[in-house]
Design an enzyme around this catalytic site. Structure first.
Site, PDB file in Angstrom:
ATOM      1  N   GLY A  62       0.844  -1.190   0.000  1.00 49.86           N
ATOM      2  CA  GLY A  62       0.000   0.000   0.000  1.00 49.86           C
ATOM      3  C   GLY A  62       0.881   1.243   0.000  1.00 49.86           C
ATOM      4  O   GLY A  62       2.101   1.147   0.156  1.00 49.86           O
ATOM      5  N   CYS A  90       5.887  -4.959   1.562  1.00 54.07           N
ATOM      6  CA  CYS A  90       5.915  -3.502   1.350  1.00 54.07           C
ATOM      7  C   CYS A  90       5.347  -2.756   2.564  1.00 54.07           C
ATOM      8  O   CYS A  90       5.939  -2.802   3.636  1.00 54.07           O
ATOM      9  CB  CYS A  90       5.183  -3.168   0.059  1.00 54.07           C
ATOM     10  SG  CYS A  90       5.439  -1.468  -0.498  1.00 54.07           S
ATOM     11  N   LEU A  91       4.200  -2.102   2.450  1.00 56.42           N
ATOM     12  CA  LEU A  91       3.604  -1.417   3.600  1.00 56.42           C
ATOM     13  C   LEU A  91       3.312  -2.425   4.709  1.00 56.42           C
ATOM     14  O   LEU A  91       3.499  -2.135   5.896  1.00 56.42           O
ATOM     15  CB  LEU A  91       2.322  -0.676   3.200  1.00 56.42           C
ATOM     16  CG  LEU A  91       1.627   0.096   4.326  1.00 56.42           C
ATOM     17  CD1 LEU A  91       2.484   1.250   4.828  1.00 56.42           C
ATOM     18  CD2 LEU A  91       0.268   0.627   3.869  1.00 56.42           C
ATOM     19  N   PHE A 135       9.627   4.760   2.418  1.00 53.70           N
ATOM     20  CA  PHE A 135       9.904   4.605   3.854  1.00 53.70           C
ATOM     21  C   PHE A 135      10.623   3.289   4.097  1.00 53.70           C
ATOM     22  O   PHE A 135      10.543   2.371   3.294  1.00 53.70           O
ATOM     23  CB  PHE A 135       8.598   4.650   4.664  1.00 53.70           C
ATOM     24  CG  PHE A 135       7.966   6.013   4.687  1.00 53.70           C
ATOM     25  CD1 PHE A 135       8.185   6.878   5.752  1.00 53.70           C
ATOM     26  CD2 PHE A 135       7.171   6.440   3.630  1.00 53.70           C
ATOM     27  CE1 PHE A 135       7.621   8.141   5.771  1.00 53.70           C
ATOM     28  CE2 PHE A 135       6.606   7.702   3.638  1.00 53.70           C
ATOM     29  CZ  PHE A 135       6.824   8.553   4.710  1.00 53.70           C
ATOM     30  N   HIS A 175       8.570  -6.269  -3.900  1.00 53.96           N
ATOM     31  CA  HIS A 175       7.374  -6.853  -4.514  1.00 53.96           C
ATOM     32  C   HIS A 175       7.699  -8.168  -5.218  1.00 53.96           C
ATOM     33  O   HIS A 175       8.059  -8.187  -6.383  1.00 53.96           O
ATOM     34  CB  HIS A 175       6.761  -5.870  -5.528  1.00 53.96           C
ATOM     35  CG  HIS A 175       6.040  -4.744  -4.868  1.00 53.96           C
ATOM     36  ND1 HIS A 175       4.728  -4.828  -4.466  1.00 53.96           N
ATOM     37  CD2 HIS A 175       6.454  -3.516  -4.514  1.00 53.96           C
ATOM     38  CE1 HIS A 175       4.362  -3.693  -3.900  1.00 53.96           C
ATOM     39  NE2 HIS A 175       5.406  -2.878  -3.911  1.00 53.96           N
ATOM     40  N   GLU A 177       5.698 -10.286  -6.278  1.00 50.46           N
ATOM     41  CA  GLU A 177       4.638 -10.662  -7.225  1.00 50.46           C
ATOM     42  C   GLU A 177       4.739  -9.935  -8.560  1.00 50.46           C
ATOM     43  O   GLU A 177       3.918 -10.138  -9.446  1.00 50.46           O
ATOM     44  CB  GLU A 177       3.264 -10.354  -6.594  1.00 50.46           C
ATOM     45  CG  GLU A 177       2.774  -8.933  -6.743  1.00 50.46           C
ATOM     46  CD  GLU A 177       3.577  -7.887  -5.969  1.00 50.46           C
ATOM     47  OE1 GLU A 177       3.445  -6.689  -6.276  1.00 50.46           O
ATOM     48  OE2 GLU A 177       4.361  -8.246  -5.074  1.00 50.46           O
TER      49      GLU A 177
END
Length: 201
Positions: A62, A90-91, A135, A175, A177
């Protein structure tokens, strides 16, 4: 509201996925690994998931700063307390890091594109990864007695993956995917199913 992605009666693992901005291909890859994936909103109460006694919980990717996503962090803490196998991307990785007692910070230069070199510390293997984030989890803030850093970015040595010692949970910043981009990291979905298999009650 919650929904089941690509519902099938032929599945091995019952997984709940928190949607912080999830990519369809992640859900597709989870179903290919034998998961029945129930996608729930970012603020969905952890207690409701725990009641369902799932095999695993997935924390999606996200946008933006993870720190203000307090409801997500609190839900993740409850999922971890219930010892439910958890995989974040990720997020989801950043939120897991905070839930475990770590902190995040804004990178001077965000990681963007499909050619980010990431080193797996255990094997020394280097993966070329797809990334899009600004981040990072602060290495020094992670509790050293309970969380291991598993992957680092070779461009700036920032944290790219973590794994818990006493809780069945791990996450990566990149990522795995991505399409059409590098597929070096697809093994992580296999790692998640192995973790669920090991923890089946």
């Amino acid at each position: 509201d919650k929904y089941v992605f690509n519902d099938s009666k032929d599945y091995k693992y019952n997984v709940f996925a928190y949607d912080f901005g999830v990519k369809t291909n992640i859900l597709r890859l989870l179903t290919e690994k034998g998961c029945r994936v129930t996608v729930v909103p970012a603020s969905y109460p952890a207690e409701e998931i725990i009641k369902e006694n799932p095999d695993g919980v997935f924390l999606s990717n996200g946008p933006g700063d993870p720190e203000p996503v307090k409801y997500g962090i609190e839900n993740i803490k409850k999922i971890l307390s219930a010892q439910i196998p958890t995989f974040g991307i990720c997020l989801g990785h950043q939120l897991l890091g905070i839930a475990l007692g770590g902190k995040t910070y804004k990178l001077k230069f965000g990681h963007r594109g499909g050619n980010q070199p990431v080193k797996e510390l255990k094997t020394g293997k280097v993966e070329i990864t797809s990334q899009n984030h600004g981040f990072s989890v602060d290495f020094d803030s992670l509790p050293k007695d309970s969380v291991d850093v598993t992957h680092i970015n070779l461009n700036d040595n920032t944290v790219e993956g973590i794994k818990c010692r006493n809780i069945p949970a791990f996450s990566v910043q990149y990522h795995p995917e991505s399409n059409p981009g590098p597929h070096d990291s697809r093994y992580l979905f296999e790692d998640f199913t192995k973790l669920m298999q090991e923890n089946k009650k």
